[in-house]
Design a protein around this motif. Structure first.
Motif, PDB file in Angstrom:
ATOM      1  N   THR A 133       7.390  13.060 -30.001  1.00  0.00           N
ATOM      2  CA  THR A 133       6.200  12.245 -30.295  1.00  0.00           C
ATOM      3  C   THR A 133       4.990  12.638 -29.441  1.00  0.00           C
ATOM      4  OG1 THR A 133       7.567  10.387 -30.986  1.00  0.00           O
ATOM      5  CG2 THR A 133       5.282   9.896 -30.407  1.00  0.00           C
ATOM      6  N   GLU A 134       5.173  12.751 -28.127  1.00  0.00           N
ATOM      7  CA  GLU A 134       4.042  13.105 -27.255  1.00  0.00           C
ATOM      8  C   GLU A 134       3.566  14.521 -27.563  1.00  0.00           C
ATOM      9  OE1 GLU A 134       2.704  12.961 -22.553  1.00  0.00           O
ATOM     10  OE2 GLU A 134       4.754  12.412 -23.096  1.00  0.00           O
ATOM     11  N   LYS A 135       4.519  15.368 -27.854  1.00  0.00           N
ATOM     12  CA  LYS A 135       4.211  16.749 -28.238  1.00  0.00           C
ATOM     13  C   LYS A 135       3.356  16.753 -29.509  1.00  0.00           C
ATOM     14  CE  LYS A 135       6.845  21.070 -28.899  1.00  0.00           C
ATOM     15  NZ  LYS A 135       8.179  21.613 -29.220  1.00  0.00           N
ATOM     16  N   PHE A 136       3.728  15.908 -30.481  1.00  0.00           N
ATOM     17  CA  PHE A 136       2.963  15.826 -31.731  1.00  0.00           C
ATOM     18  C   PHE A 136       1.547  15.330 -31.483  1.00  0.00           C
ATOM     19  CE2 PHE A 136       1.215  13.049 -35.014  1.00  0.00           C
ATOM     20  CZ  PHE A 136       0.965  14.001 -35.992  1.00  0.00           C
ATOM     21  N   LYS A 137       1.406  14.290 -30.653  1.00  0.00           N
ATOM     22  CA  LYS A 137       0.070  13.724 -30.429  1.00  0.00           C
ATOM     23  C   LYS A 137      -0.884  14.760 -29.831  1.00  0.00           C
ATOM     24  CE  LYS A 137       1.458   8.874 -30.019  1.00  0.00           C
ATOM     25  NZ  LYS A 137       1.618   7.714 -29.131  1.00  0.00           N
ATOM     26  N   TYR A 138      -0.378  15.538 -28.875  1.00  0.00           N
ATOM     27  CA  TYR A 138      -1.198  16.601 -28.282  1.00  0.00           C
ATOM     28  C   TYR A 138      -1.534  17.649 -29.348  1.00  0.00           C
ATOM     29  CZ  TYR A 138      -2.704  20.432 -25.269  1.00  0.00           C
ATOM     30  OH  TYR A 138      -3.425  21.454 -24.695  1.00  0.00           O
ATOM     31  N   TYR A 139      -0.530  18.036 -30.117  1.00  0.00           N
ATOM     32  CA  TYR A 139      -0.704  19.004 -31.206  1.00  0.00           C
ATOM     33  C   TYR A 139      -1.749  18.493 -32.207  1.00  0.00           C
ATOM     34  CZ  TYR A 139       0.477  21.189 -35.718  1.00  0.00           C
ATOM     35  OH  TYR A 139       0.415  21.811 -36.944  1.00  0.00           O
ATOM     36  N   HIS A 140      -1.651  17.229 -32.559  1.00  0.00           N
ATOM     37  CA  HIS A 140      -2.519  16.629 -33.568  1.00  0.00           C
ATOM     38  C   HIS A 140      -3.970  16.584 -33.094  1.00  0.00           C
ATOM     39  CE1 HIS A 140      -3.589  12.743 -35.999  1.00  0.00           C
ATOM     40  NE2 HIS A 140      -4.028  13.825 -36.603  1.00  0.00           N
ATOM     41  N   LEU A 141      -4.185  16.053 -31.889  1.00  0.00           N
ATOM     42  CA  LEU A 141      -5.558  15.907 -31.409  1.00  0.00           C
ATOM     43  C   LEU A 141      -6.221  17.260 -31.159  1.00  0.00           C
ATOM     44  CD1 LEU A 141      -7.155  13.246 -29.322  1.00  0.00           C
ATOM     45  CD2 LEU A 141      -7.375  15.560 -28.435  1.00  0.00           C
ATOM     46  N   THR A 142      -5.499  18.185 -30.512  1.00  0.00           N
ATOM     47  CA  THR A 142      -6.103  19.509 -30.267  1.00  0.00           C
ATOM     48  C   THR A 142      -6.283  20.266 -31.580  1.00  0.00           C
ATOM     49  OG1 THR A 142      -3.919  20.432 -29.765  1.00  0.00           O
ATOM     50  CG2 THR A 142      -5.280  19.744 -27.893  1.00  0.00           C
ATOM     51  N   GLY A 143      -5.378  20.045 -32.532  1.00  0.00           N
ATOM     52  CA  GLY A 143      -5.529  20.679 -33.848  1.00  0.00           C
ATOM     53  C   GLY A 143      -6.756  20.178 -34.569  1.00  0.00           C
ATOM     54  N   SER A 144      -7.030  18.870 -34.454  1.00  0.00           N
ATOM     55  CA  SER A 144      -8.240  18.296 -35.058  1.00  0.00           C
ATOM     56  C   SER A 144      -9.492  18.889 -34.439  1.00  0.00           C
ATOM     57  CB  SER A 144      -8.244  16.776 -34.885  1.00  0.00           C
ATOM     58  OG  SER A 144      -7.149  16.184 -35.532  1.00  0.00           O
TER      59      SER A 144
ATOM     60  N   LYS B 226      -9.649  21.883 -32.990  1.00  0.00           N
ATOM     61  CA  LYS B 226      -9.723  23.297 -33.392  1.00  0.00           C
ATOM     62  C   LYS B 226     -10.236  23.452 -34.820  1.00  0.00           C
ATOM     63  CE  LYS B 226      -5.457  24.366 -31.905  1.00  0.00           C
ATOM     64  NZ  LYS B 226      -4.252  25.188 -31.646  1.00  0.00           N
ATOM     65  N   PHE B 227     -10.040  22.392 -35.619  1.00  0.00           N
ATOM     66  CA  PHE B 227     -10.514  22.455 -37.000  1.00  0.00           C
ATOM     67  C   PHE B 227     -12.038  22.452 -37.098  1.00  0.00           C
ATOM     68  CE2 PHE B 227     -12.185  19.973 -40.570  1.00  0.00           C
ATOM     69  CZ  PHE B 227     -11.907  20.870 -41.596  1.00  0.00           C
ATOM     70  N   LEU B 228     -12.712  21.764 -36.172  1.00  0.00           N
ATOM     71  CA  LEU B 228     -14.163  21.583 -36.287  1.00  0.00           C
ATOM     72  C   LEU B 228     -14.938  22.900 -36.389  1.00  0.00           C
ATOM     73  CD1 LEU B 228     -14.706  18.543 -33.880  1.00  0.00           C
ATOM     74  CD2 LEU B 228     -14.715  18.527 -36.380  1.00  0.00           C
ATOM     75  N   PRO B 229     -14.694  23.904 -35.503  1.00  0.00           N
ATOM     76  CA  PRO B 229     -15.424  25.166 -35.652  1.00  0.00           C
ATOM     77  C   PRO B 229     -15.126  25.872 -36.978  1.00  0.00           C
ATOM     78  CG  PRO B 229     -14.471  24.991 -33.456  1.00  0.00           C
ATOM     79  CD  PRO B 229     -13.886  23.883 -34.269  1.00  0.00           C
ATOM     80  N   TYR B 230     -13.871  25.782 -37.434  1.00  0.00           N
ATOM     81  CA  TYR B 230     -13.541  26.385 -38.732  1.00  0.00           C
ATOM     82  C   TYR B 230     -14.284  25.665 -39.862  1.00  0.00           C
ATOM     83  CZ  TYR B 230     -11.091  27.738 -42.958  1.00  0.00           C
ATOM     84  OH  TYR B 230     -10.815  28.184 -44.229  1.00  0.00           O
ATOM     85  N   GLY B 231     -14.323  24.340 -39.791  1.00  0.00           N
ATOM     86  CA  GLY B 231     -15.003  23.571 -40.835  1.00  0.00           C
ATOM     87  C   GLY B 231     -16.472  23.925 -40.963  1.00  0.00           C
ATOM     88  N   VAL B 232     -17.167  24.112 -39.840  1.00  0.00           N
ATOM     89  CA  VAL B 232     -18.583  24.472 -39.919  1.00  0.00           C
ATOM     90  C   VAL B 232     -18.763  25.944 -40.303  1.00  0.00           C
ATOM     91  CG1 VAL B 232     -19.339  22.629 -38.374  1.00  0.00           C
ATOM     92  CG2 VAL B 232     -18.848  24.877 -37.425  1.00  0.00           C
ATOM     93  N   THR B 233     -17.741  26.765 -40.039  1.00  0.00           N
ATOM     94  CA  THR B 233     -17.768  28.160 -40.502  1.00  0.00           C
ATOM     95  C   THR B 233     -17.835  28.190 -42.027  1.00  0.00           C
ATOM     96  OG1 THR B 233     -16.473  28.949 -38.616  1.00  0.00           O
ATOM     97  CG2 THR B 233     -16.473  30.349 -40.569  1.00  0.00           C
ATOM     98  N   VAL B 234     -16.974  27.419 -42.658  1.00  0.00           N
ATOM     99  CA  VAL B 234     -16.946  27.352 -44.129  1.00  0.00           C
ATOM    100  C   VAL B 234     -18.293  26.884 -44.659  1.00  0.00           C
ATOM    101  CG1 VAL B 234     -15.898  26.154 -46.109  1.00  0.00           C
ATOM    102  CG2 VAL B 234     -14.444  26.997 -44.254  1.00  0.00           C
TER     103      VAL B 234
ATOM    104  N   GLN C 160     -14.285  13.724 -39.007  1.00  0.00           N
ATOM    105  CA  GLN C 160     -13.435  13.898 -37.820  1.00  0.00           C
ATOM    106  C   GLN C 160     -14.129  13.367 -36.570  1.00  0.00           C
ATOM    107  OE1 GLN C 160     -10.023  15.422 -37.728  1.00  0.00           O
ATOM    108  NE2 GLN C 160     -10.389  13.975 -36.079  1.00  0.00           N
ATOM    109  N   VAL C 161     -15.426  13.587 -36.486  1.00  0.00           N
ATOM    110  CA  VAL C 161     -16.197  13.062 -35.354  1.00  0.00           C
ATOM    111  C   VAL C 161     -16.137  11.525 -35.360  1.00  0.00           C
ATOM    112  CG1 VAL C 161     -18.533  12.853 -34.393  1.00  0.00           C
ATOM    113  CG2 VAL C 161     -17.687  15.094 -35.159  1.00  0.00           C
ATOM    114  N   CYS C 162     -16.173  10.934 -36.559  1.00  0.00           N
ATOM    115  CA  CYS C 162     -16.045   9.469 -36.670  1.00  0.00           C
ATOM    116  C   CYS C 162     -14.619   9.022 -36.341  1.00  0.00           C
ATOM    117  CB  CYS C 162     -16.424   9.015 -38.077  1.00  0.00           C
ATOM    118  SG  CYS C 162     -18.160   9.277 -38.484  1.00  0.00           S
ATOM    119  N   ALA C 163     -13.623   9.808 -36.796  1.00  0.00           N
ATOM    120  CA  ALA C 163     -12.215   9.465 -36.525  1.00  0.00           C
ATOM    121  C   ALA C 163     -11.917   9.491 -35.030  1.00  0.00           C
ATOM    122  CB  ALA C 163     -11.297  10.427 -37.281  1.00  0.00           C
ATOM    123  N   PHE C 164     -12.509  10.455 -34.320  1.00  0.00           N
ATOM    124  CA  PHE C 164     -12.328  10.488 -32.855  1.00  0.00           C
ATOM    125  C   PHE C 164     -12.881   9.204 -32.225  1.00  0.00           C
ATOM    126  CE2 PHE C 164     -12.232  15.388 -32.802  1.00  0.00           C
ATOM    127  CZ  PHE C 164     -10.855  15.401 -32.662  1.00  0.00           C
ATOM    128  N   GLN C 165     -13.952   8.680 -32.812  1.00  0.00           N
ATOM    129  CA  GLN C 165     -14.505   7.426 -32.294  1.00  0.00           C
ATOM    130  C   GLN C 165     -13.540   6.264 -32.541  1.00  0.00           C
ATOM    131  OE1 GLN C 165     -18.839   6.744 -32.999  1.00  0.00           O
ATOM    132  NE2 GLN C 165     -18.783   8.741 -34.017  1.00  0.00           N
TER     133      GLN C 165
END
Length: 563
Positions: free
Chosen positions: A405-416, A418-426, A493-498
């Protein structure tokens, strides 16, 4: 009634034309606000039925892309939809120009008129044939991508099923898998180049016929962006570049260190830990049962919603031969029923897609009784519900991941993140190619590599030379089916982080604000919905820099060495 029993009947085109023409005539001759609203309600009822039939075809054609009946029906809708848009445009025009417009605004809301204004600006009978061609090209892309039968691990796999291999803890396995996936796109590069080239040409032609310089503004209007423009988005991308890209580069360096590598190759990006990514501890029935418990405990509203979804078989989650890739949520208005489509593949994405699409489905379930224009908000607002649901369900992730579970949460948040630069690339890539539609397929692919290098500076394609040809973006179906619908994910995603931060501070208050947002549906534009949910506007300078310290604090607090 379960989904299997939902009836599809192809509408009689001539009957629909007569019905809509009669409604337009009645609208023109209406002598009061009351008469106008009665006609409007009848029109919405017909529209809901037609949308239900079209959506049933889309669902069943994506569940099995080899089904000849629904393939034929999809072709019918590709042809009929632009003609239907023409008829609906006439009705919208009369509503917009109604002599009772001020009274109607009181009843329906001004936002409705702003929405139909965007629709009217991007439709003309002159572009009907072009719209048909655009639809066919989108279907051609879906069929080509769904045709993938990649030989690997003594079997044949579609693109969704390959994900578990591209994220394998064994570096040789994921490298071989990444090469096999890249080979599919390379083998079909000529077709992908051709489809996209024809698509850009037809969209540019549509824009010119409508009186625009290029397709960019058409795309923004199609997405009903009434409260922001390309300049606002460019400023937002600048914030991502300045605030998020350096943070993501640090996350990637830490990731490489954990994996015992000097730097990450492309095929390493998807693996966070030497022991492998966290994996759900069960198959589809297990995960759905876990979700039932989660939504029962989260709130009475989510319990009612998820019981409705499971009782009526409104989830199609298994990866199957011939099934289209990806995941989505849609809505069947005649049945007041959301529907979730996904491709479970034994990766953490199974839990993410279930909570993500359930966020969409929950929102539309809560706003299912609105008129069609207000059932969904615009896309970037829609994605707040889905991405925030991913974080609001964190307390129940132990049901899915147990000891991971803790491993997933770290994976999930850092993955989110990491997605932001890719999203603006598209997004930046799309602006470039539609502002320069004369670029050749090869020049386009070079532009992709240039933009990618800006936002993903450390990405490199070691031993996967096909990807050095700039064909990675052909994996992104949004570019074909929904142009410019991608920056939306990052804004949300920026709103979800909030919401994640709010839930850490006061879970009950965060849920109340989230529920309020869902119940507003699409009654307001994006920036007003953000305000209603007590969120900071992502377009405003400082919003992203305000959330970064909290994200860094969490990342630094996790001892990743134990993973």
């Amino acid at each position: 009634m379960t989904f299997e029993n939902y009836q599809y009947t192809r509408p009689n085109v001539e009957d629909v034309k007569v019905q809509l023409s009669n409604l337009v005539t009645r609208l023109i001759s209406a002598n009061s606000t009351k008469e106008t609203l009665e006609t409007f309600n009848e029109y919405n009822k017909l529209r809901e039925h037609l949308e239900t039939m079209s959506t049933l075809v889309e669902i069943r054609a994506t569940i099995d892309t080899t089904d000849k009946f629904y393939e034929g029906e999809r072709e019918f809708w590709d042809e009929f939809s632009p003609e239907l848009s023409s008829l609906q445009s006439k009705f919208n025009k009369e509503m917009y120009n109604s002599k009772f417009k001020n009274e109607l605004k009181e009843e329906i809301g001004e936002h409705y008129f702003n929405l139909i204004e965007t629709t009217l600006k991007v439709f003309s009978d002159e572009i009907i044939d072009d719209l048909k061609e655009e639809n066919k090209l989108s279907s051609e892309y879906t069929k080509l991508t769904s045709s993938a039968r990649i030989p690997f691990d003594n079997g044949e796999h579609n693109l969704s099923a390959m994900a578990k291999y591209t994220q394998d803890a064994n570096r040789e396995v994921r490298h071989a898998a990444a090469k096999a996936v890249a080979k599919f796109f390379k083998d079909n590069l000529e077709q992908y180049d051709s489809i996209y080239d024809r698509m850009i040409k037809v969209r540019t032609r549509i824009a010119k016929k409508l009186g625009f310089d290029n397709f960019v503004e058409v795309a923004y209007l199609r997405l009903h962006r009434t409260d922001y423009n390309a300049k606002d988005v460019a400023n937002y991308r600048k914030q991502i570049f300045e605030e998020i890209v350096p943070l993501v580069e640090k996350i990637k360096k830490d990731q490489a260190k954990r994996l015992g590598l000097e730097s990450l190759s492309f095929h390493d990006e998807g693996v966070n830990f030497k022991s492998g990514n966290p994996t759900p501890k069960g198959d589809r029935p297990y995960l759905v049962d876990a979700a039932k418990t989660m939504y029962k405990e989260l709130s009475p509203e989510t319990d009612e919603f998820f019981t409705f979804m499971t009782k009526n078989n409104l989830l199609d989650l298994d990866t199957k031969p011939g099934k289209a890739g990806g995941g989505y949520c849609t809505f069947l208005a005649d049945y007041k029923a959301p529907f979730i489509f996904a491709n479970f593949n034994g990766t953490p994405h199974d839990a993410e897609v279930l909570t993500h699409e359930a966020g969409h489905a929950f929102q539309v379930y809560e706003s299912r009784n609105y008129m069609p224009d207000y059932i969904w908000p615009t896309f970037e607002a829609c994605e707040i519900h889905s991405m925030s649901m991913e974080y609001l369900t964190w307390p129940w992730m132990d049901l899915f991941f147990k000891e991971d579970t803790e491993k997933f949460k770290y994976y999930h948040l850092t993955g989110s993140l990491k997605f932001l630069p890719y999203g603006v690339t598209v997004d930046e890539f799309q602006h470039i190619i539609y502002e320069n539609p004369e670029l050749s397929p090869l020049e386009r692919r070079k532009k992709w590599l240039e933009v990618e290098k800006k936002y993903l500076p450390s990405r490199y394609y070691e031993d996967i030379p096909e990807l050095d040809e700039g064909l990675f973006f052909y994996r992104q179906g949004h570019l074909f089916g929904m142009p410019f619908y991608y920056i939306d994910y990052t804004l949300a995603q920026v709103c979800a982080f909030q919401f994640w931060k709010k839930a850490n501070d006061n879970r009950e208050k965060a849920w109340e604000e989230y529920l309020h947002l869902c119940r507003l549906g699409g009654t307001k534009p994006f920036t007003e919905l953000v305000k209603e949910a007590n969120l900071e506007n992502p377009f405003e300078s400082g919003t992203i820099s305000n959330i970064v310290p909290e994200l860094k604090k969490y990342i630094d607090s996790v001892d990743t060495s134990k993973f």
